[in-house]
Design a protein around this motif. Structure first.
Motif, PDB file in Angstrom:
ATOM      1  N   GLY A   5     136.370  72.600  89.297  1.00 51.15           N
ATOM      2  CA  GLY A   5     135.238  71.583  89.492  1.00 51.15           C
ATOM      3  C   GLY A   5     134.250  71.264  88.450  1.00 51.15           C
ATOM      4  O   GLY A   5     134.033  70.105  88.295  1.00 51.15           O
ATOM      5  N   VAL A   6     133.742  71.956  87.675  1.00 47.51           N
ATOM      6  CA  VAL A   6     132.696  71.771  86.780  1.00 47.51           C
ATOM      7  C   VAL A   6     133.569  70.915  85.467  1.00 47.51           C
ATOM      8  O   VAL A   6     133.095  70.239  84.937  1.00 47.51           O
ATOM      9  CB  VAL A   6     132.083  72.894  85.961  1.00 47.51           C
ATOM     10  CG1 VAL A   6     131.150  73.401  87.197  1.00 47.51           C
ATOM     11  CG2 VAL A   6     132.871  73.841  85.542  1.00 47.51           C
ATOM     12  N   SER A   7     135.066  71.411  85.144  1.00 42.78           N
ATOM     13  CA  SER A   7     135.797  70.562  84.497  1.00 42.78           C
ATOM     14  C   SER A   7     135.940  69.102  84.943  1.00 42.78           C
ATOM     15  O   SER A   7     135.774  68.381  84.130  1.00 42.78           O
ATOM     16  CB  SER A   7     136.998  71.345  84.126  1.00 42.78           C
ATOM     17  OG  SER A   7     137.000  72.649  83.649  1.00 42.78           O
ATOM     18  N   PHE A  35     134.758  69.770  75.616  1.00 47.25           N
ATOM     19  CA  PHE A  35     134.230  71.022  76.025  1.00 47.25           C
ATOM     20  C   PHE A  35     135.093  72.216  75.749  1.00 47.25           C
ATOM     21  O   PHE A  35     136.379  72.025  76.059  1.00 47.25           O
ATOM     22  CB  PHE A  35     133.355  70.723  77.233  1.00 47.25           C
ATOM     23  CG  PHE A  35     134.210  70.630  78.336  1.00 47.25           C
ATOM     24  CD1 PHE A  35     134.827  71.704  79.121  1.00 47.25           C
ATOM     25  CD2 PHE A  35     134.662  69.493  78.655  1.00 47.25           C
ATOM     26  CE1 PHE A  35     135.803  71.434  79.989  1.00 47.25           C
ATOM     27  CE2 PHE A  35     135.542  69.054  79.698  1.00 47.25           C
ATOM     28  CZ  PHE A  35     136.125  70.197  80.523  1.00 47.25           C
ATOM     29  N   VAL A  36     134.501  73.509  75.513  1.00 48.96           N
ATOM     30  CA  VAL A  36     135.243  74.516  75.619  1.00 48.96           C
ATOM     31  C   VAL A  36     134.638  75.408  76.679  1.00 48.96           C
ATOM     32  O   VAL A  36     133.235  75.596  76.729  1.00 48.96           O
ATOM     33  CB  VAL A  36     135.109  75.401  74.181  1.00 48.96           C
ATOM     34  CG1 VAL A  36     135.714  76.776  74.294  1.00 48.96           C
ATOM     35  CG2 VAL A  36     136.003  74.637  73.375  1.00 48.96           C
ATOM     36  N   ILE A  37     135.422  76.151  77.463  1.00 50.92           N
ATOM     37  CA  ILE A  37     134.672  77.151  78.375  1.00 50.92           C
ATOM     38  C   ILE A  37     135.136  78.451  78.087  1.00 50.92           C
ATOM     39  O   ILE A  37     136.249  78.880  78.044  1.00 50.92           O
ATOM     40  CB  ILE A  37     135.211  76.854  79.887  1.00 50.92           C
ATOM     41  CG1 ILE A  37     135.066  75.174  80.231  1.00 50.92           C
ATOM     42  CG2 ILE A  37     134.494  77.836  80.740  1.00 50.92           C
ATOM     43  CD1 ILE A  37     135.549  75.151  81.914  1.00 50.92           C
ATOM     44  N   ARG A  38     133.919  79.242  77.573  1.00 48.34           N
ATOM     45  CA  ARG A  38     134.112  80.500  77.193  1.00 48.34           C
ATOM     46  C   ARG A  38     134.275  81.249  78.087  1.00 48.34           C
ATOM     47  O   ARG A  38     133.699  81.198  79.059  1.00 48.34           O
ATOM     48  CB  ARG A  38     133.224  80.902  76.168  1.00 48.34           C
ATOM     49  CG  ARG A  38     132.901  80.073  74.964  1.00 48.34           C
ATOM     50  CD  ARG A  38     131.712  80.293  74.219  1.00 48.34           C
ATOM     51  NE  ARG A  38     131.467  81.662  73.690  1.00 48.34           N
ATOM     52  CZ  ARG A  38     130.469  82.193  73.491  1.00 48.34           C
ATOM     53  NH1 ARG A  38     129.033  81.667  73.811  1.00 48.34           N
ATOM     54  NH2 ARG A  38     130.181  83.416  72.834  1.00 48.34           N
ATOM     55  N   HIS A  89     140.645  74.053  78.276  1.00 42.41           N
ATOM     56  CA  HIS A  89     139.349  73.933  77.965  1.00 42.41           C
ATOM     57  C   HIS A  89     139.007  75.547  78.094  1.00 42.41           C
ATOM     58  O   HIS A  89     137.934  75.974  77.580  1.00 42.41           O
ATOM     59  CB  HIS A  89     138.494  73.470  78.980  1.00 42.41           C
ATOM     60  CG  HIS A  89     138.838  72.003  78.918  1.00 42.41           C
ATOM     61  ND1 HIS A  89     138.464  71.038  77.858  1.00 42.41           N
ATOM     62  CD2 HIS A  89     139.470  71.095  79.892  1.00 42.41           C
ATOM     63  CE1 HIS A  89     138.522  69.793  78.150  1.00 42.41           C
ATOM     64  NE2 HIS A  89     139.138  69.851  79.112  1.00 42.41           N
ATOM     65  N   LEU A  90     139.819  76.468  78.449  1.00 47.10           N
ATOM     66  CA  LEU A  90     139.312  77.721  78.755  1.00 47.10           C
ATOM     67  C   LEU A  90     139.695  78.525  77.191  1.00 47.10           C
ATOM     68  O   LEU A  90     140.936  78.433  76.774  1.00 47.10           O
ATOM     69  CB  LEU A  90     140.260  78.389  79.770  1.00 47.10           C
ATOM     70  CG  LEU A  90     140.092  77.850  81.101  1.00 47.10           C
ATOM     71  CD1 LEU A  90     140.844  78.398  82.156  1.00 47.10           C
ATOM     72  CD2 LEU A  90     138.649  77.895  81.438  1.00 47.10           C
ATOM     73  N   ARG A  91     138.728  79.541  76.961  1.00 43.90           N
ATOM     74  CA  ARG A  91     139.060  80.305  75.779  1.00 43.90           C
ATOM     75  C   ARG A  91     138.493  81.774  76.116  1.00 43.90           C
ATOM     76  O   ARG A  91     137.316  81.867  76.140  1.00 43.90           O
ATOM     77  CB  ARG A  91     138.201  79.594  74.604  1.00 43.90           C
ATOM     78  CG  ARG A  91     138.696  80.316  73.407  1.00 43.90           C
ATOM     79  CD  ARG A  91     138.079  79.868  72.148  1.00 43.90           C
ATOM     80  NE  ARG A  91     136.574  80.027  71.753  1.00 43.90           N
ATOM     81  CZ  ARG A  91     135.958  79.199  71.256  1.00 43.90           C
ATOM     82  NH1 ARG A  91     136.289  77.800  70.888  1.00 43.90           N
ATOM     83  NH2 ARG A  91     134.733  79.537  70.971  1.00 43.90           N
ATOM     84  N   ILE A 107     132.450  86.039  83.379  1.00 43.33           N
ATOM     85  CA  ILE A 107     131.239  85.376  83.106  1.00 43.33           C
ATOM     86  C   ILE A 107     131.921  84.289  82.155  1.00 43.33           C
ATOM     87  O   ILE A 107     132.967  84.207  81.608  1.00 43.33           O
ATOM     88  CB  ILE A 107     130.299  86.049  82.289  1.00 43.33           C
ATOM     89  CG1 ILE A 107     131.260  86.906  81.226  1.00 43.33           C
ATOM     90  CG2 ILE A 107     129.736  87.000  83.121  1.00 43.33           C
ATOM     91  CD1 ILE A 107     130.078  87.741  80.367  1.00 43.33           C
ATOM     92  N   MET A 108     131.352  83.192  82.347  1.00 40.27           N
ATOM     93  CA  MET A 108     131.761  82.031  81.603  1.00 40.27           C
ATOM     94  C   MET A 108     130.675  80.996  81.344  1.00 40.27           C
ATOM     95  O   MET A 108     129.505  81.043  81.867  1.00 40.27           O
ATOM     96  CB  MET A 108     132.671  81.111  82.523  1.00 40.27           C
ATOM     97  CG  MET A 108     132.118  81.235  84.047  1.00 40.27           C
ATOM     98  SD  MET A 108     133.609  81.520  85.399  1.00 40.27           S
ATOM     99  CE  MET A 108     132.932  81.087  86.824  1.00 40.27           C
ATOM    100  N   GLU A 109     130.585  80.071  80.159  1.00 43.51           N
ATOM    101  CA  GLU A 109     130.030  79.260  79.605  1.00 43.51           C
ATOM    102  C   GLU A 109     130.676  78.221  79.130  1.00 43.51           C
ATOM    103  O   GLU A 109     131.384  78.363  78.232  1.00 43.51           O
ATOM    104  CB  GLU A 109     129.235  80.200  78.696  1.00 43.51           C
ATOM    105  CG  GLU A 109     127.937  79.520  78.149  1.00 43.51           C
ATOM    106  CD  GLU A 109     126.955  80.613  77.244  1.00 43.51           C
ATOM    107  OE1 GLU A 109     126.529  81.582  78.171  1.00 43.51           O
ATOM    108  OE2 GLU A 109     126.822  80.761  76.298  1.00 43.51           O
TER     109      GLU A 109
END
Length: 451
Positions: free
Chosen positions: A153-155, A166-169, A278-280, A296-298
Motif C-alpha cells: 500500500g505505501v509503495s 525509494f528504498v524500504i529498509r 524496493h525492499l532491502r 520493522i520497516m522504514e
RNA sequence: GUGGGCGUAGUUCAGUGGUAGAACGCCUGACUGUGGCUCAGGAGGUCGCGGGUUCGAUACCCGUCGCCCACCCCA
C-alpha cells in the motif's frame, strides 16, 4: 515582528498553510486516502488530546520526553502536574481504540488515519512540532500477509505520487535481539550497540569500536557483528545472501530464526506487489519506538536525511490496554517529509499553482456591480470557480490584478457588450479576447479551462 | 541537548565606527475599454531585541530571542 512588538510568526515548529500549501497538502492526502481505501482500510479519527497515562511508557525514554504535556487547569494549574497530553503518534491511540471498542470492530480491523500529531522536538528540515501522519494499520493477524499488504500500500502511494527511487529498509526486532545475544552483548546495552552500529557508514569500523568502548559494550562483539552490517548500499538483489548470512550467524536462536523465516516470507509474498524491487533487508535498521515486537520497516530516499515513513509489527501494544495481546502491524507515512521532497523535486502537478479560480468578473463602473454579481452567478451555476473584482477600479487595474493572481479568464461587460447582450472574455494566458453571447460565455470558458 | 553560521525595505540580498542601498514586488502616471513590455515618478526600514565600549554603533563586545546547517533522534 510588527509595529505592535508582537511576533507574528507561528509558535516554534508550527506552520501556517497558505492556499497553495493547502492545495499541495490536499493533493497528496487525496492520493494517500484513495490508495489506502483501495486496500480496504477504513477511516478513523481520534482526539488531539489523550489522557497522559495513555501515552506515557509507550515510546521509550526519548519519546516520553518529547510528549507535549498539558497542565491541569484552573485551581489545579499551580500544582504543575499534567493530566493530558497531545497525541504523539496515531498508533497508540489506535491501540486504545481497539481495546475500547473491541466488540464493535471486525476480527481483522484495518484502519487508516490521517491527522496531526505533536512532538516537542527541535525543528529541522522536514521536522516540525506539529505534523501529519498518514497511517495504515491492520489488527488481528500475525500473518506476514499483513506486512506485505502494508508495504504494498505505501509503495503504491509513492508510485502514484511519482516516486521511483525509494528504498524500504526491512528488519525484525527479534532478529536484532538474536544477533546481539549471540555476539555477547548484554541486554541492557542492546540499544546503545544498535545506535553505534547504525552509524557504521558514517564513522567506519574504528568509529563503531570507539562507540562500543565509550558505552562499555563487549568489544569482542564488534568483530562478530561488523561483517553482518557491512552489506553495502543499494544492493536489493543481495537480500537472500544477507538473510542467509544472518541465519548462519544466529544459529539455533529460536526467535531469531522465526524472524528470518518471516522476512523470507515477506520477500517472497511481496514479489508481485508494488513493493517489489524496493525492499532491502538491512540489519542495521533499529527504529526508536519501543512498542515494535517483530518486523520493522522504514522508507528512505537519497535526498532526505530522515525517512519518508516507518512502521512495523507491535503484537503486545494493544495488550497494554486490554490485558490480552492482539497482534497488529502498521505503517506511517510522513506527509511533511513527502511534501518537502516533492517540492524540492518539482513533483507537483502544474494546476496546483495559481489561484483556485477560473474567471474574474470585472466591475465596469459603480452602477454595474449588480450586473457583475449576476454574471458571476451564471458562471457559478455552470460550475465555474468565479472571483468578482470588488471595486470599480480602472479596467487595466482589474486586468493586472487578475494577471497577478494567475486567473486564466477575465470577463468584461462594458457599454458595448451590454447593448449587444454579449460578454468579452480575455484569455490572459494567450492574450486573445473573444466577445461571445452572454448565454454561451460560461461554456466558452469551461472548454478553455478544462472543467 | 551539543557544535557552527546567519538576523538590514513586502521578498532576496549588498554595505559602512559618522543614524542606509540595489534588484524584484507594491502604488501613481504616460495608456480617456485591457494585464504582461518600456519609460517617468513615489511610498516603504526604530538595520531582531536588550545591555556594554565609544564623542558617536546598523557595524565592535556580551546577553537574549528567532532562523539555518551538522550531530542526536525521528515522520
Amino acid at each position: 515582528m510588527t509595529a505592535t512588538g508582537l511576533s507574528t510568526q507561528p509558535a516554534r515548529g508550527m506552520r501556517d498553510f497558505l492556499p497553495e500549501d493547502v492545495r499541495r497538502r490536499e493533493y497528496v492526502v487525496g492520493v494517500i486516502r484513495r490508495v489506502y481505501e483501495r486496500y480496504g482500510f477504513e477511516p478513523l479519527e481520534t482526539p488531539a488530546v489523550e489522557n497522559i497515562e495513555t501515552l506515557l511508557g509507550k515510546y521509550g525514554e526519548e519519546g516520553n520526553k518529547l510528549i507535549f504535556k498539558i497542565l491541569k487547569r484552573g485551581e489545579h494549574e499551580a500544582s504543575g502536574t499534567a493530566d493530558l497530553a497531545l497525541r504523539y503518534d496515531l498508533t497508540v491511540p489506535l491501540a486504545r481504540v481497539v481495546a475500547e471498542h473491541q466488540a464493535k470492530l471486525p476480527k481483522f480491523f484495518k484502519r487508516y488515519q490521517i491527522q496531526p500529531v505533536w512532538r516537542a522536538d527541535r525543528p529541522a528540515r522536514g521536522r516540525f512540532r506539529e505534523f501529519y501522519q498518514c497511517d495504515i494499520d491492520a489488527i488481528g493477524s500475525t500473518s506476514t500477509v499483513v506486512e506485505v499488504e502494508v508495504l504494498s500500500g505505501v509503495s503504491e502511494v509513492l508510485h502514484e505520487l511519482g516516486f521511483q527511487d525509494f528504498v524500504i529498509r526491512l528488519n525484525d526486532r527479534r532478529l536484532l535481539t538474536a544477533m546481539l545475544e549471540v555476539a555477547g552483548v548484554e541486554a541492557p546495552r542492546h540499544g546503545d550497540a544498535l545506535i553505534a552500529l547504525d552509524k557504521l557508514d558514517k564513522i567506519g569500523a574504528d568509529g563503531v569500536a570507539a562507540e562500543f568502548a565509550a558505552r562499555q559494550i563487549e568489544p569482542a562483539a564488534i568483530g562478530k557483528l561488523l561483517p553482518l552490517f557491512g552489506g553495502g548500499a543499494g544492493a536489493t538483489g543481495a537480500n537472500g545472501a544477507i538473510l542467509r548470512a544472518l541465519a548462519t550467524f544466529i544459529g539455533a536462536h529460536e526467535t531469531g530464526q522465526a524472524a528470518v523465516g518471516s522476512l523470507e516470507s515477506m520477500l517472497a509474498l511481496a514479489g508481485p506487489t508494488p513493493a517489489s524491487g524496493h525492499l532491502r533487508i538491512d540489519p542495521s535498521l533499529a527504529r526508536g519506538l519501543s512498542y515494535y515486537t517483530g518486523a520493522i520497516m522504514e522508507i528512505q530516499v537519497a535526498d532526505l536525511a530522515g525517512s519518508l515513513g516507518g512502521g512495523g509489527r507491535y503484537d503486545n501494544l494493544i495488550g497494554m490496554f486490554l490485558g490480552r495481546d492482539v497482534p497488529a502491524c502498521g505503517f506511517s507515512l510522513g506527509l511533511e517529509r513527502i511534501l518537502v521532497v516533492m517540492g524540492e523535486r518539482g513533483m507537483f502537478p502544474a494546476d496546483l499553482a495559481g489561484a483556485g479560480c477560473d474567471v474574474l468578473v470585472t466591475i465596469w463602473n459603480a452602477g454595474a456591480m449588480d450586473d457583475a454579481l449576476g454574471l458571476a452567478g451564471e458562471f457559478r451555476q455552470a460550475g465555474l470557480r468565479v472571483e468578482v473584482y470588488p471595486e470599480a477600479d480602472k479596467i487595466g487595474k482589474q486586468l493586472k490584478y487578475a494577471s497577478g493572481r494567475q486567473v486564466p479568464f477575465v470577463a468584461v461587460v462594458g457599454d458595448d457588450e451590454r447593448a449587444g447582450g454579449t460578454v468579452s472574455l480575455k484569455d490572459l494566458r494567450s492574450g486573445t479576447q473573444h466577445t461571445v453571447r452572454r448565454a454561451e460565455a460560461a461554456a466558452f470558458i469551461g472548454v478553455h479551462v478544462n472543467r
